[in-house]
Design a protein around this motif. Structure first.
Motif, PDB file in Angstrom:
ATOM      1  N   ALA A 146       0.829  -1.213   0.000  1.00  0.00           N
ATOM      2  CA  ALA A 146       0.000   0.000   0.000  1.00  0.00           C
ATOM      3  C   ALA A 146       0.860   1.259   0.000  1.00  0.00           C
ATOM      4  O   ALA A 146       0.448   2.301  -0.537  1.00  0.00           O
ATOM      5  N   GLU A 147       2.053   1.163   0.578  1.00  0.00           N
ATOM      6  CA  GLU A 147       2.955   2.314   0.646  1.00  0.00           C
ATOM      7  C   GLU A 147       3.811   2.470  -0.606  1.00  0.00           C
ATOM      8  O   GLU A 147       4.642   3.384  -0.682  1.00  0.00           O
ATOM      9  N   GLY A 148       3.613   1.602  -1.598  1.00  0.00           N
ATOM     10  CA  GLY A 148       4.356   1.720  -2.849  1.00  0.00           C
ATOM     11  C   GLY A 148       5.787   1.249  -2.767  1.00  0.00           C
ATOM     12  O   GLY A 148       6.614   1.597  -3.621  1.00  0.00           O
ATOM     13  N   ARG A 149       6.104   0.441  -1.775  1.00  0.00           N
ATOM     14  CA  ARG A 149       7.473  -0.062  -1.641  1.00  0.00           C
ATOM     15  C   ARG A 149       7.750  -1.227  -2.583  1.00  0.00           C
ATOM     16  O   ARG A 149       8.905  -1.527  -2.885  1.00  0.00           O
ATOM     17  N   LEU A 150       6.701  -1.870  -3.029  1.00  0.00           N
ATOM     18  CA  LEU A 150       6.871  -2.991  -3.960  1.00  0.00           C
ATOM     19  C   LEU A 150       5.634  -3.140  -4.835  1.00  0.00           C
ATOM     20  O   LEU A 150       4.576  -2.571  -4.557  1.00  0.00           O
TER      21      LEU A 150
ATOM     22  N   VAL B 200      -3.074   2.416 -15.508  1.00  0.00           N
ATOM     23  CA  VAL B 200      -1.695   2.908 -15.553  1.00  0.00           C
ATOM     24  C   VAL B 200      -1.542   4.076 -14.593  1.00  0.00           C
ATOM     25  O   VAL B 200      -0.593   4.131 -13.790  1.00  0.00           O
ATOM     26  N   ALA B 201      -2.485   5.010 -14.639  1.00  0.00           N
ATOM     27  CA  ALA B 201      -2.413   6.185 -13.777  1.00  0.00           C
ATOM     28  C   ALA B 201      -2.448   5.802 -12.303  1.00  0.00           C
ATOM     29  O   ALA B 201      -1.698   6.341 -11.483  1.00  0.00           O
ATOM     30  N   ARG B 202      -3.317   4.866 -11.951  1.00  0.00           N
ATOM     31  CA  ARG B 202      -3.426   4.451 -10.551  1.00  0.00           C
ATOM     32  C   ARG B 202      -2.144   3.757 -10.073  1.00  0.00           C
ATOM     33  O   ARG B 202      -1.703   3.959  -8.934  1.00  0.00           O
ATOM     34  N   ASN B 203      -1.556   2.934 -10.938  1.00  0.00           N
ATOM     35  CA  ASN B 203      -0.298   2.268 -10.564  1.00  0.00           C
ATOM     36  C   ASN B 203       0.812   3.282 -10.327  1.00  0.00           C
ATOM     37  O   ASN B 203       1.579   3.169  -9.363  1.00  0.00           O
ATOM     38  N   LEU B 204       0.908   4.283 -11.196  1.00  0.00           N
ATOM     39  CA  LEU B 204       1.946   5.298 -11.038  1.00  0.00           C
ATOM     40  C   LEU B 204       1.717   6.112  -9.762  1.00  0.00           C
ATOM     41  O   LEU B 204       2.663   6.426  -9.035  1.00  0.00           O
ATOM     42  N   ASP B 205       0.462   6.435  -9.476  1.00  0.00           N
ATOM     43  CA  ASP B 205       0.149   7.207  -8.269  1.00  0.00           C
ATOM     44  C   ASP B 205       0.559   6.449  -7.011  1.00  0.00           C
ATOM     45  O   ASP B 205       1.123   7.030  -6.075  1.00  0.00           O
ATOM     46  N   ARG B 206       0.268   5.156  -6.963  1.00  0.00           N
ATOM     47  CA  ARG B 206       0.596   4.368  -5.765  1.00  0.00           C
ATOM     48  C   ARG B 206       2.097   4.353  -5.519  1.00  0.00           C
ATOM     49  O   ARG B 206       2.562   4.340  -4.363  1.00  0.00           O
ATOM     50  N   LEU B 207       2.870   4.383  -6.594  1.00  0.00           N
ATOM     51  CA  LEU B 207       4.323   4.286  -6.488  1.00  0.00           C
ATOM     52  C   LEU B 207       5.009   5.641  -6.411  1.00  0.00           C
ATOM     53  O   LEU B 207       6.231   5.721  -6.288  1.00  0.00           O
ATOM     54  N   GLY B 208       4.213   6.721  -6.490  1.00  0.00           N
ATOM     55  CA  GLY B 208       4.797   8.055  -6.429  1.00  0.00           C
ATOM     56  C   GLY B 208       5.567   8.431  -7.670  1.00  0.00           C
ATOM     57  O   GLY B 208       6.562   9.168  -7.591  1.00  0.00           O
TER      58      GLY B 208
END
Length: 435
Positions: free
Chosen positions: A233-237, A294-302
């Motif tokens: 959830a924190e975009g670490r992986l 794609v947009a949601r994946n990029l947002d989660r990862l910053g």
């Protein structure tokens, strides 16, 4: 007055019967020509109350039934005198798959399958009960029925078997067998938010077994829901097949370069590129809904990229005339290398589809090559194991373009990954545009 037969009440959401019924809906949808992933996502959206156990049970039953579809159908053909309605055919296939997985639950499976029929089609309860009980009596004969039919033996259409045999004569049987297994679950670390060592320590602390591959992908010993992954959830992986994780490494983008990801959804490779380098990246996706992923994946990862909804072949609709230093051409294909993740593919595809995919890929390559800067590189990628889409496609392109130079990949002219315990099937070819 006599009315219609009384329908049984809906079964409890955590029961086997409920999972059988929902998996039946998914399998019936595929039999009618629907995309399994799309149908499942719509079903999930309609049932936000599902606990993780129900979601997993429904998915497992549907996916495993479709992996073994040819075998289940071979058994049913010996047990039925005439074709039943699609819903009943699908329910019997799901029940047979469960009987194969859990033979010790035989009586419970039959009882729950009959219960599911009572909810949806009460007039056919006796048919379902009779077929399944007869199947149990004749279970010692199942393997003989399967071996007697090549499509059932391999659990693939005959045309698919022949294509695999032709493309991979030394490995075709192993390749087909791998396509009927459960896929591995692999993770990719986001170096902008965590180190590989940190994530490995967090996984170990959570009691999760894993192994690291030579491209730093982490393959879990057992799949689990992403919500249970520490740091997700924190975009670490991220979850990404280990074979797909070669793309960003092979493209090898450098900071400040102008990069195009031409067919970006769902965004895993886009994100991986940006995790590795501060690039000026344009991501294209034809489908607006998939572009949203794609947009949601990029947002989660910053991460940030320019995202456009466009057909990459129609340059006038999206290209500003500035050339790209690197292009990722992860083109539409048969998806024959990821069929164990998408088992509906092998039953919905037709042999003629491969030529259609190859023609589309050629169009994409022709268009994208015009946008590549002299001295720039393009990575051609498919998740296919068919030569017409892979080495054959690249060879034909190089004949047409004298300015195309093939760059070696790990000491070879290209890289064909076949499905195995570590990764799915992918094809990579790296092309440089001569100055």
């Amino acid at each position: 007055m006599r009315g219609a037969p009384r329908r049984a009440p809906e079964q409890p959401i955590d029961s086997l019967g409920y999972a059988l019924a929902r998996a039946t809906e998914l399998v019936a949808g595929v039999i009618d020509g629907a995309n399994l992933t799309d149908v499942f996502e719509r079903m999930q959206a309609g049932h936000p109350e599902w606990p993780e156990g129900t979601r997993g049970a429904v998915r497992d039953l549907a996916w495993s039934t479709l992996r073994e579809f040819g075998r289940g159908d071979a058994i049913l053909s010996r047990l039925l005198h005439s074709p039943p309605p699609v819903e009943i055919r699908a329910l019997l296939l799901v029940a047979l798959q469960r009987l194969t997985q859990r033979p010790e639950q035989a009586h419970t499976v039959v009882d729950q399958a009959v219960g599911a029929t009572a909810v949806a089609m009460p007039g056919l309860r006796n048919l379902v009960n009779g077929v399944l009980r007869n199947a149990l009596r004749r279970q010692p004969e199942w393997q003989g029925w399967i071996e007697a039919e090549p499509e059932a033996r391999h659990a693939f259409p005959a045309w698919w078997v022949e294509r695999v045999r032709s493309a991979h004569p030394q490995a075709w049987q192993d390749l087909l067998a791998a396509g009927n297994t459960r896929p591995p679950m692999a993770l990719r670390v986001n170096p902008r938010r965590a180190t590989l060592a940190e994530v490995e320590a967090e996984l170990a602390a959570a009691g999760l077994e894993f192994r690291r591959l030579d491209n730093d992908a982490l393959v879990l010993a057992r799949p689990l829901a992403v919500a249970r992954l520490p740091g997700y959830a924190e975009g670490r992986l991220s979850v990404q097949d280990a074979g797909a994780q070669w793309a960003a490494q092979l493209l090898d983008v450098r900071a400040g370069e102008r990069v195009l990801d031409a067919c970006a959804a769902p965004g895993g490779k886009t994100a991986h590129i940006l995790e590795r380098a501060d690039a000026d990246l344009l991501a294209l996706e034809l489908d607006p809904l998939r572009a949203g992923r794609v947009a949601r994946n990029l947002d989660r990862l910053g991460l940030r990229a320019e995202l456009k909804v466009a057909d990459c072949r129609r340059l006038a609709a999206w290209w500003d005339g500035r050339p790209f230093d690197r292009i990722l051409a992860d083109v539409p294909c048969s998806a024959s290398g990821v069929v164990r993740r998408h088992p509906d593919i092998k039953w919905l595809r037709r042999d003629s589809d491969i030529a259609n995919f190859a023609a589309q890929q050629a169009e994409i390559l022709e268009a994208l090559w015009r946008t590549l800067a002299p001295g720039g590189t393009m990575l051609y990628v498919t998740c296919s194991v068919f030569d017409e889409e892979n080495a054959g496609q690249v060879a034909r392109f190089c004949v047409r373009h004298a300015d195309a130079e093939r760059l070696p990949i790990r000491g070879s002219s290209d890289l064909q990954l076949l499905p195995c315990a570590d990764h799915d099937g992918f094809y990579y070819a790296l092309l440089r545009k001569r100055p």
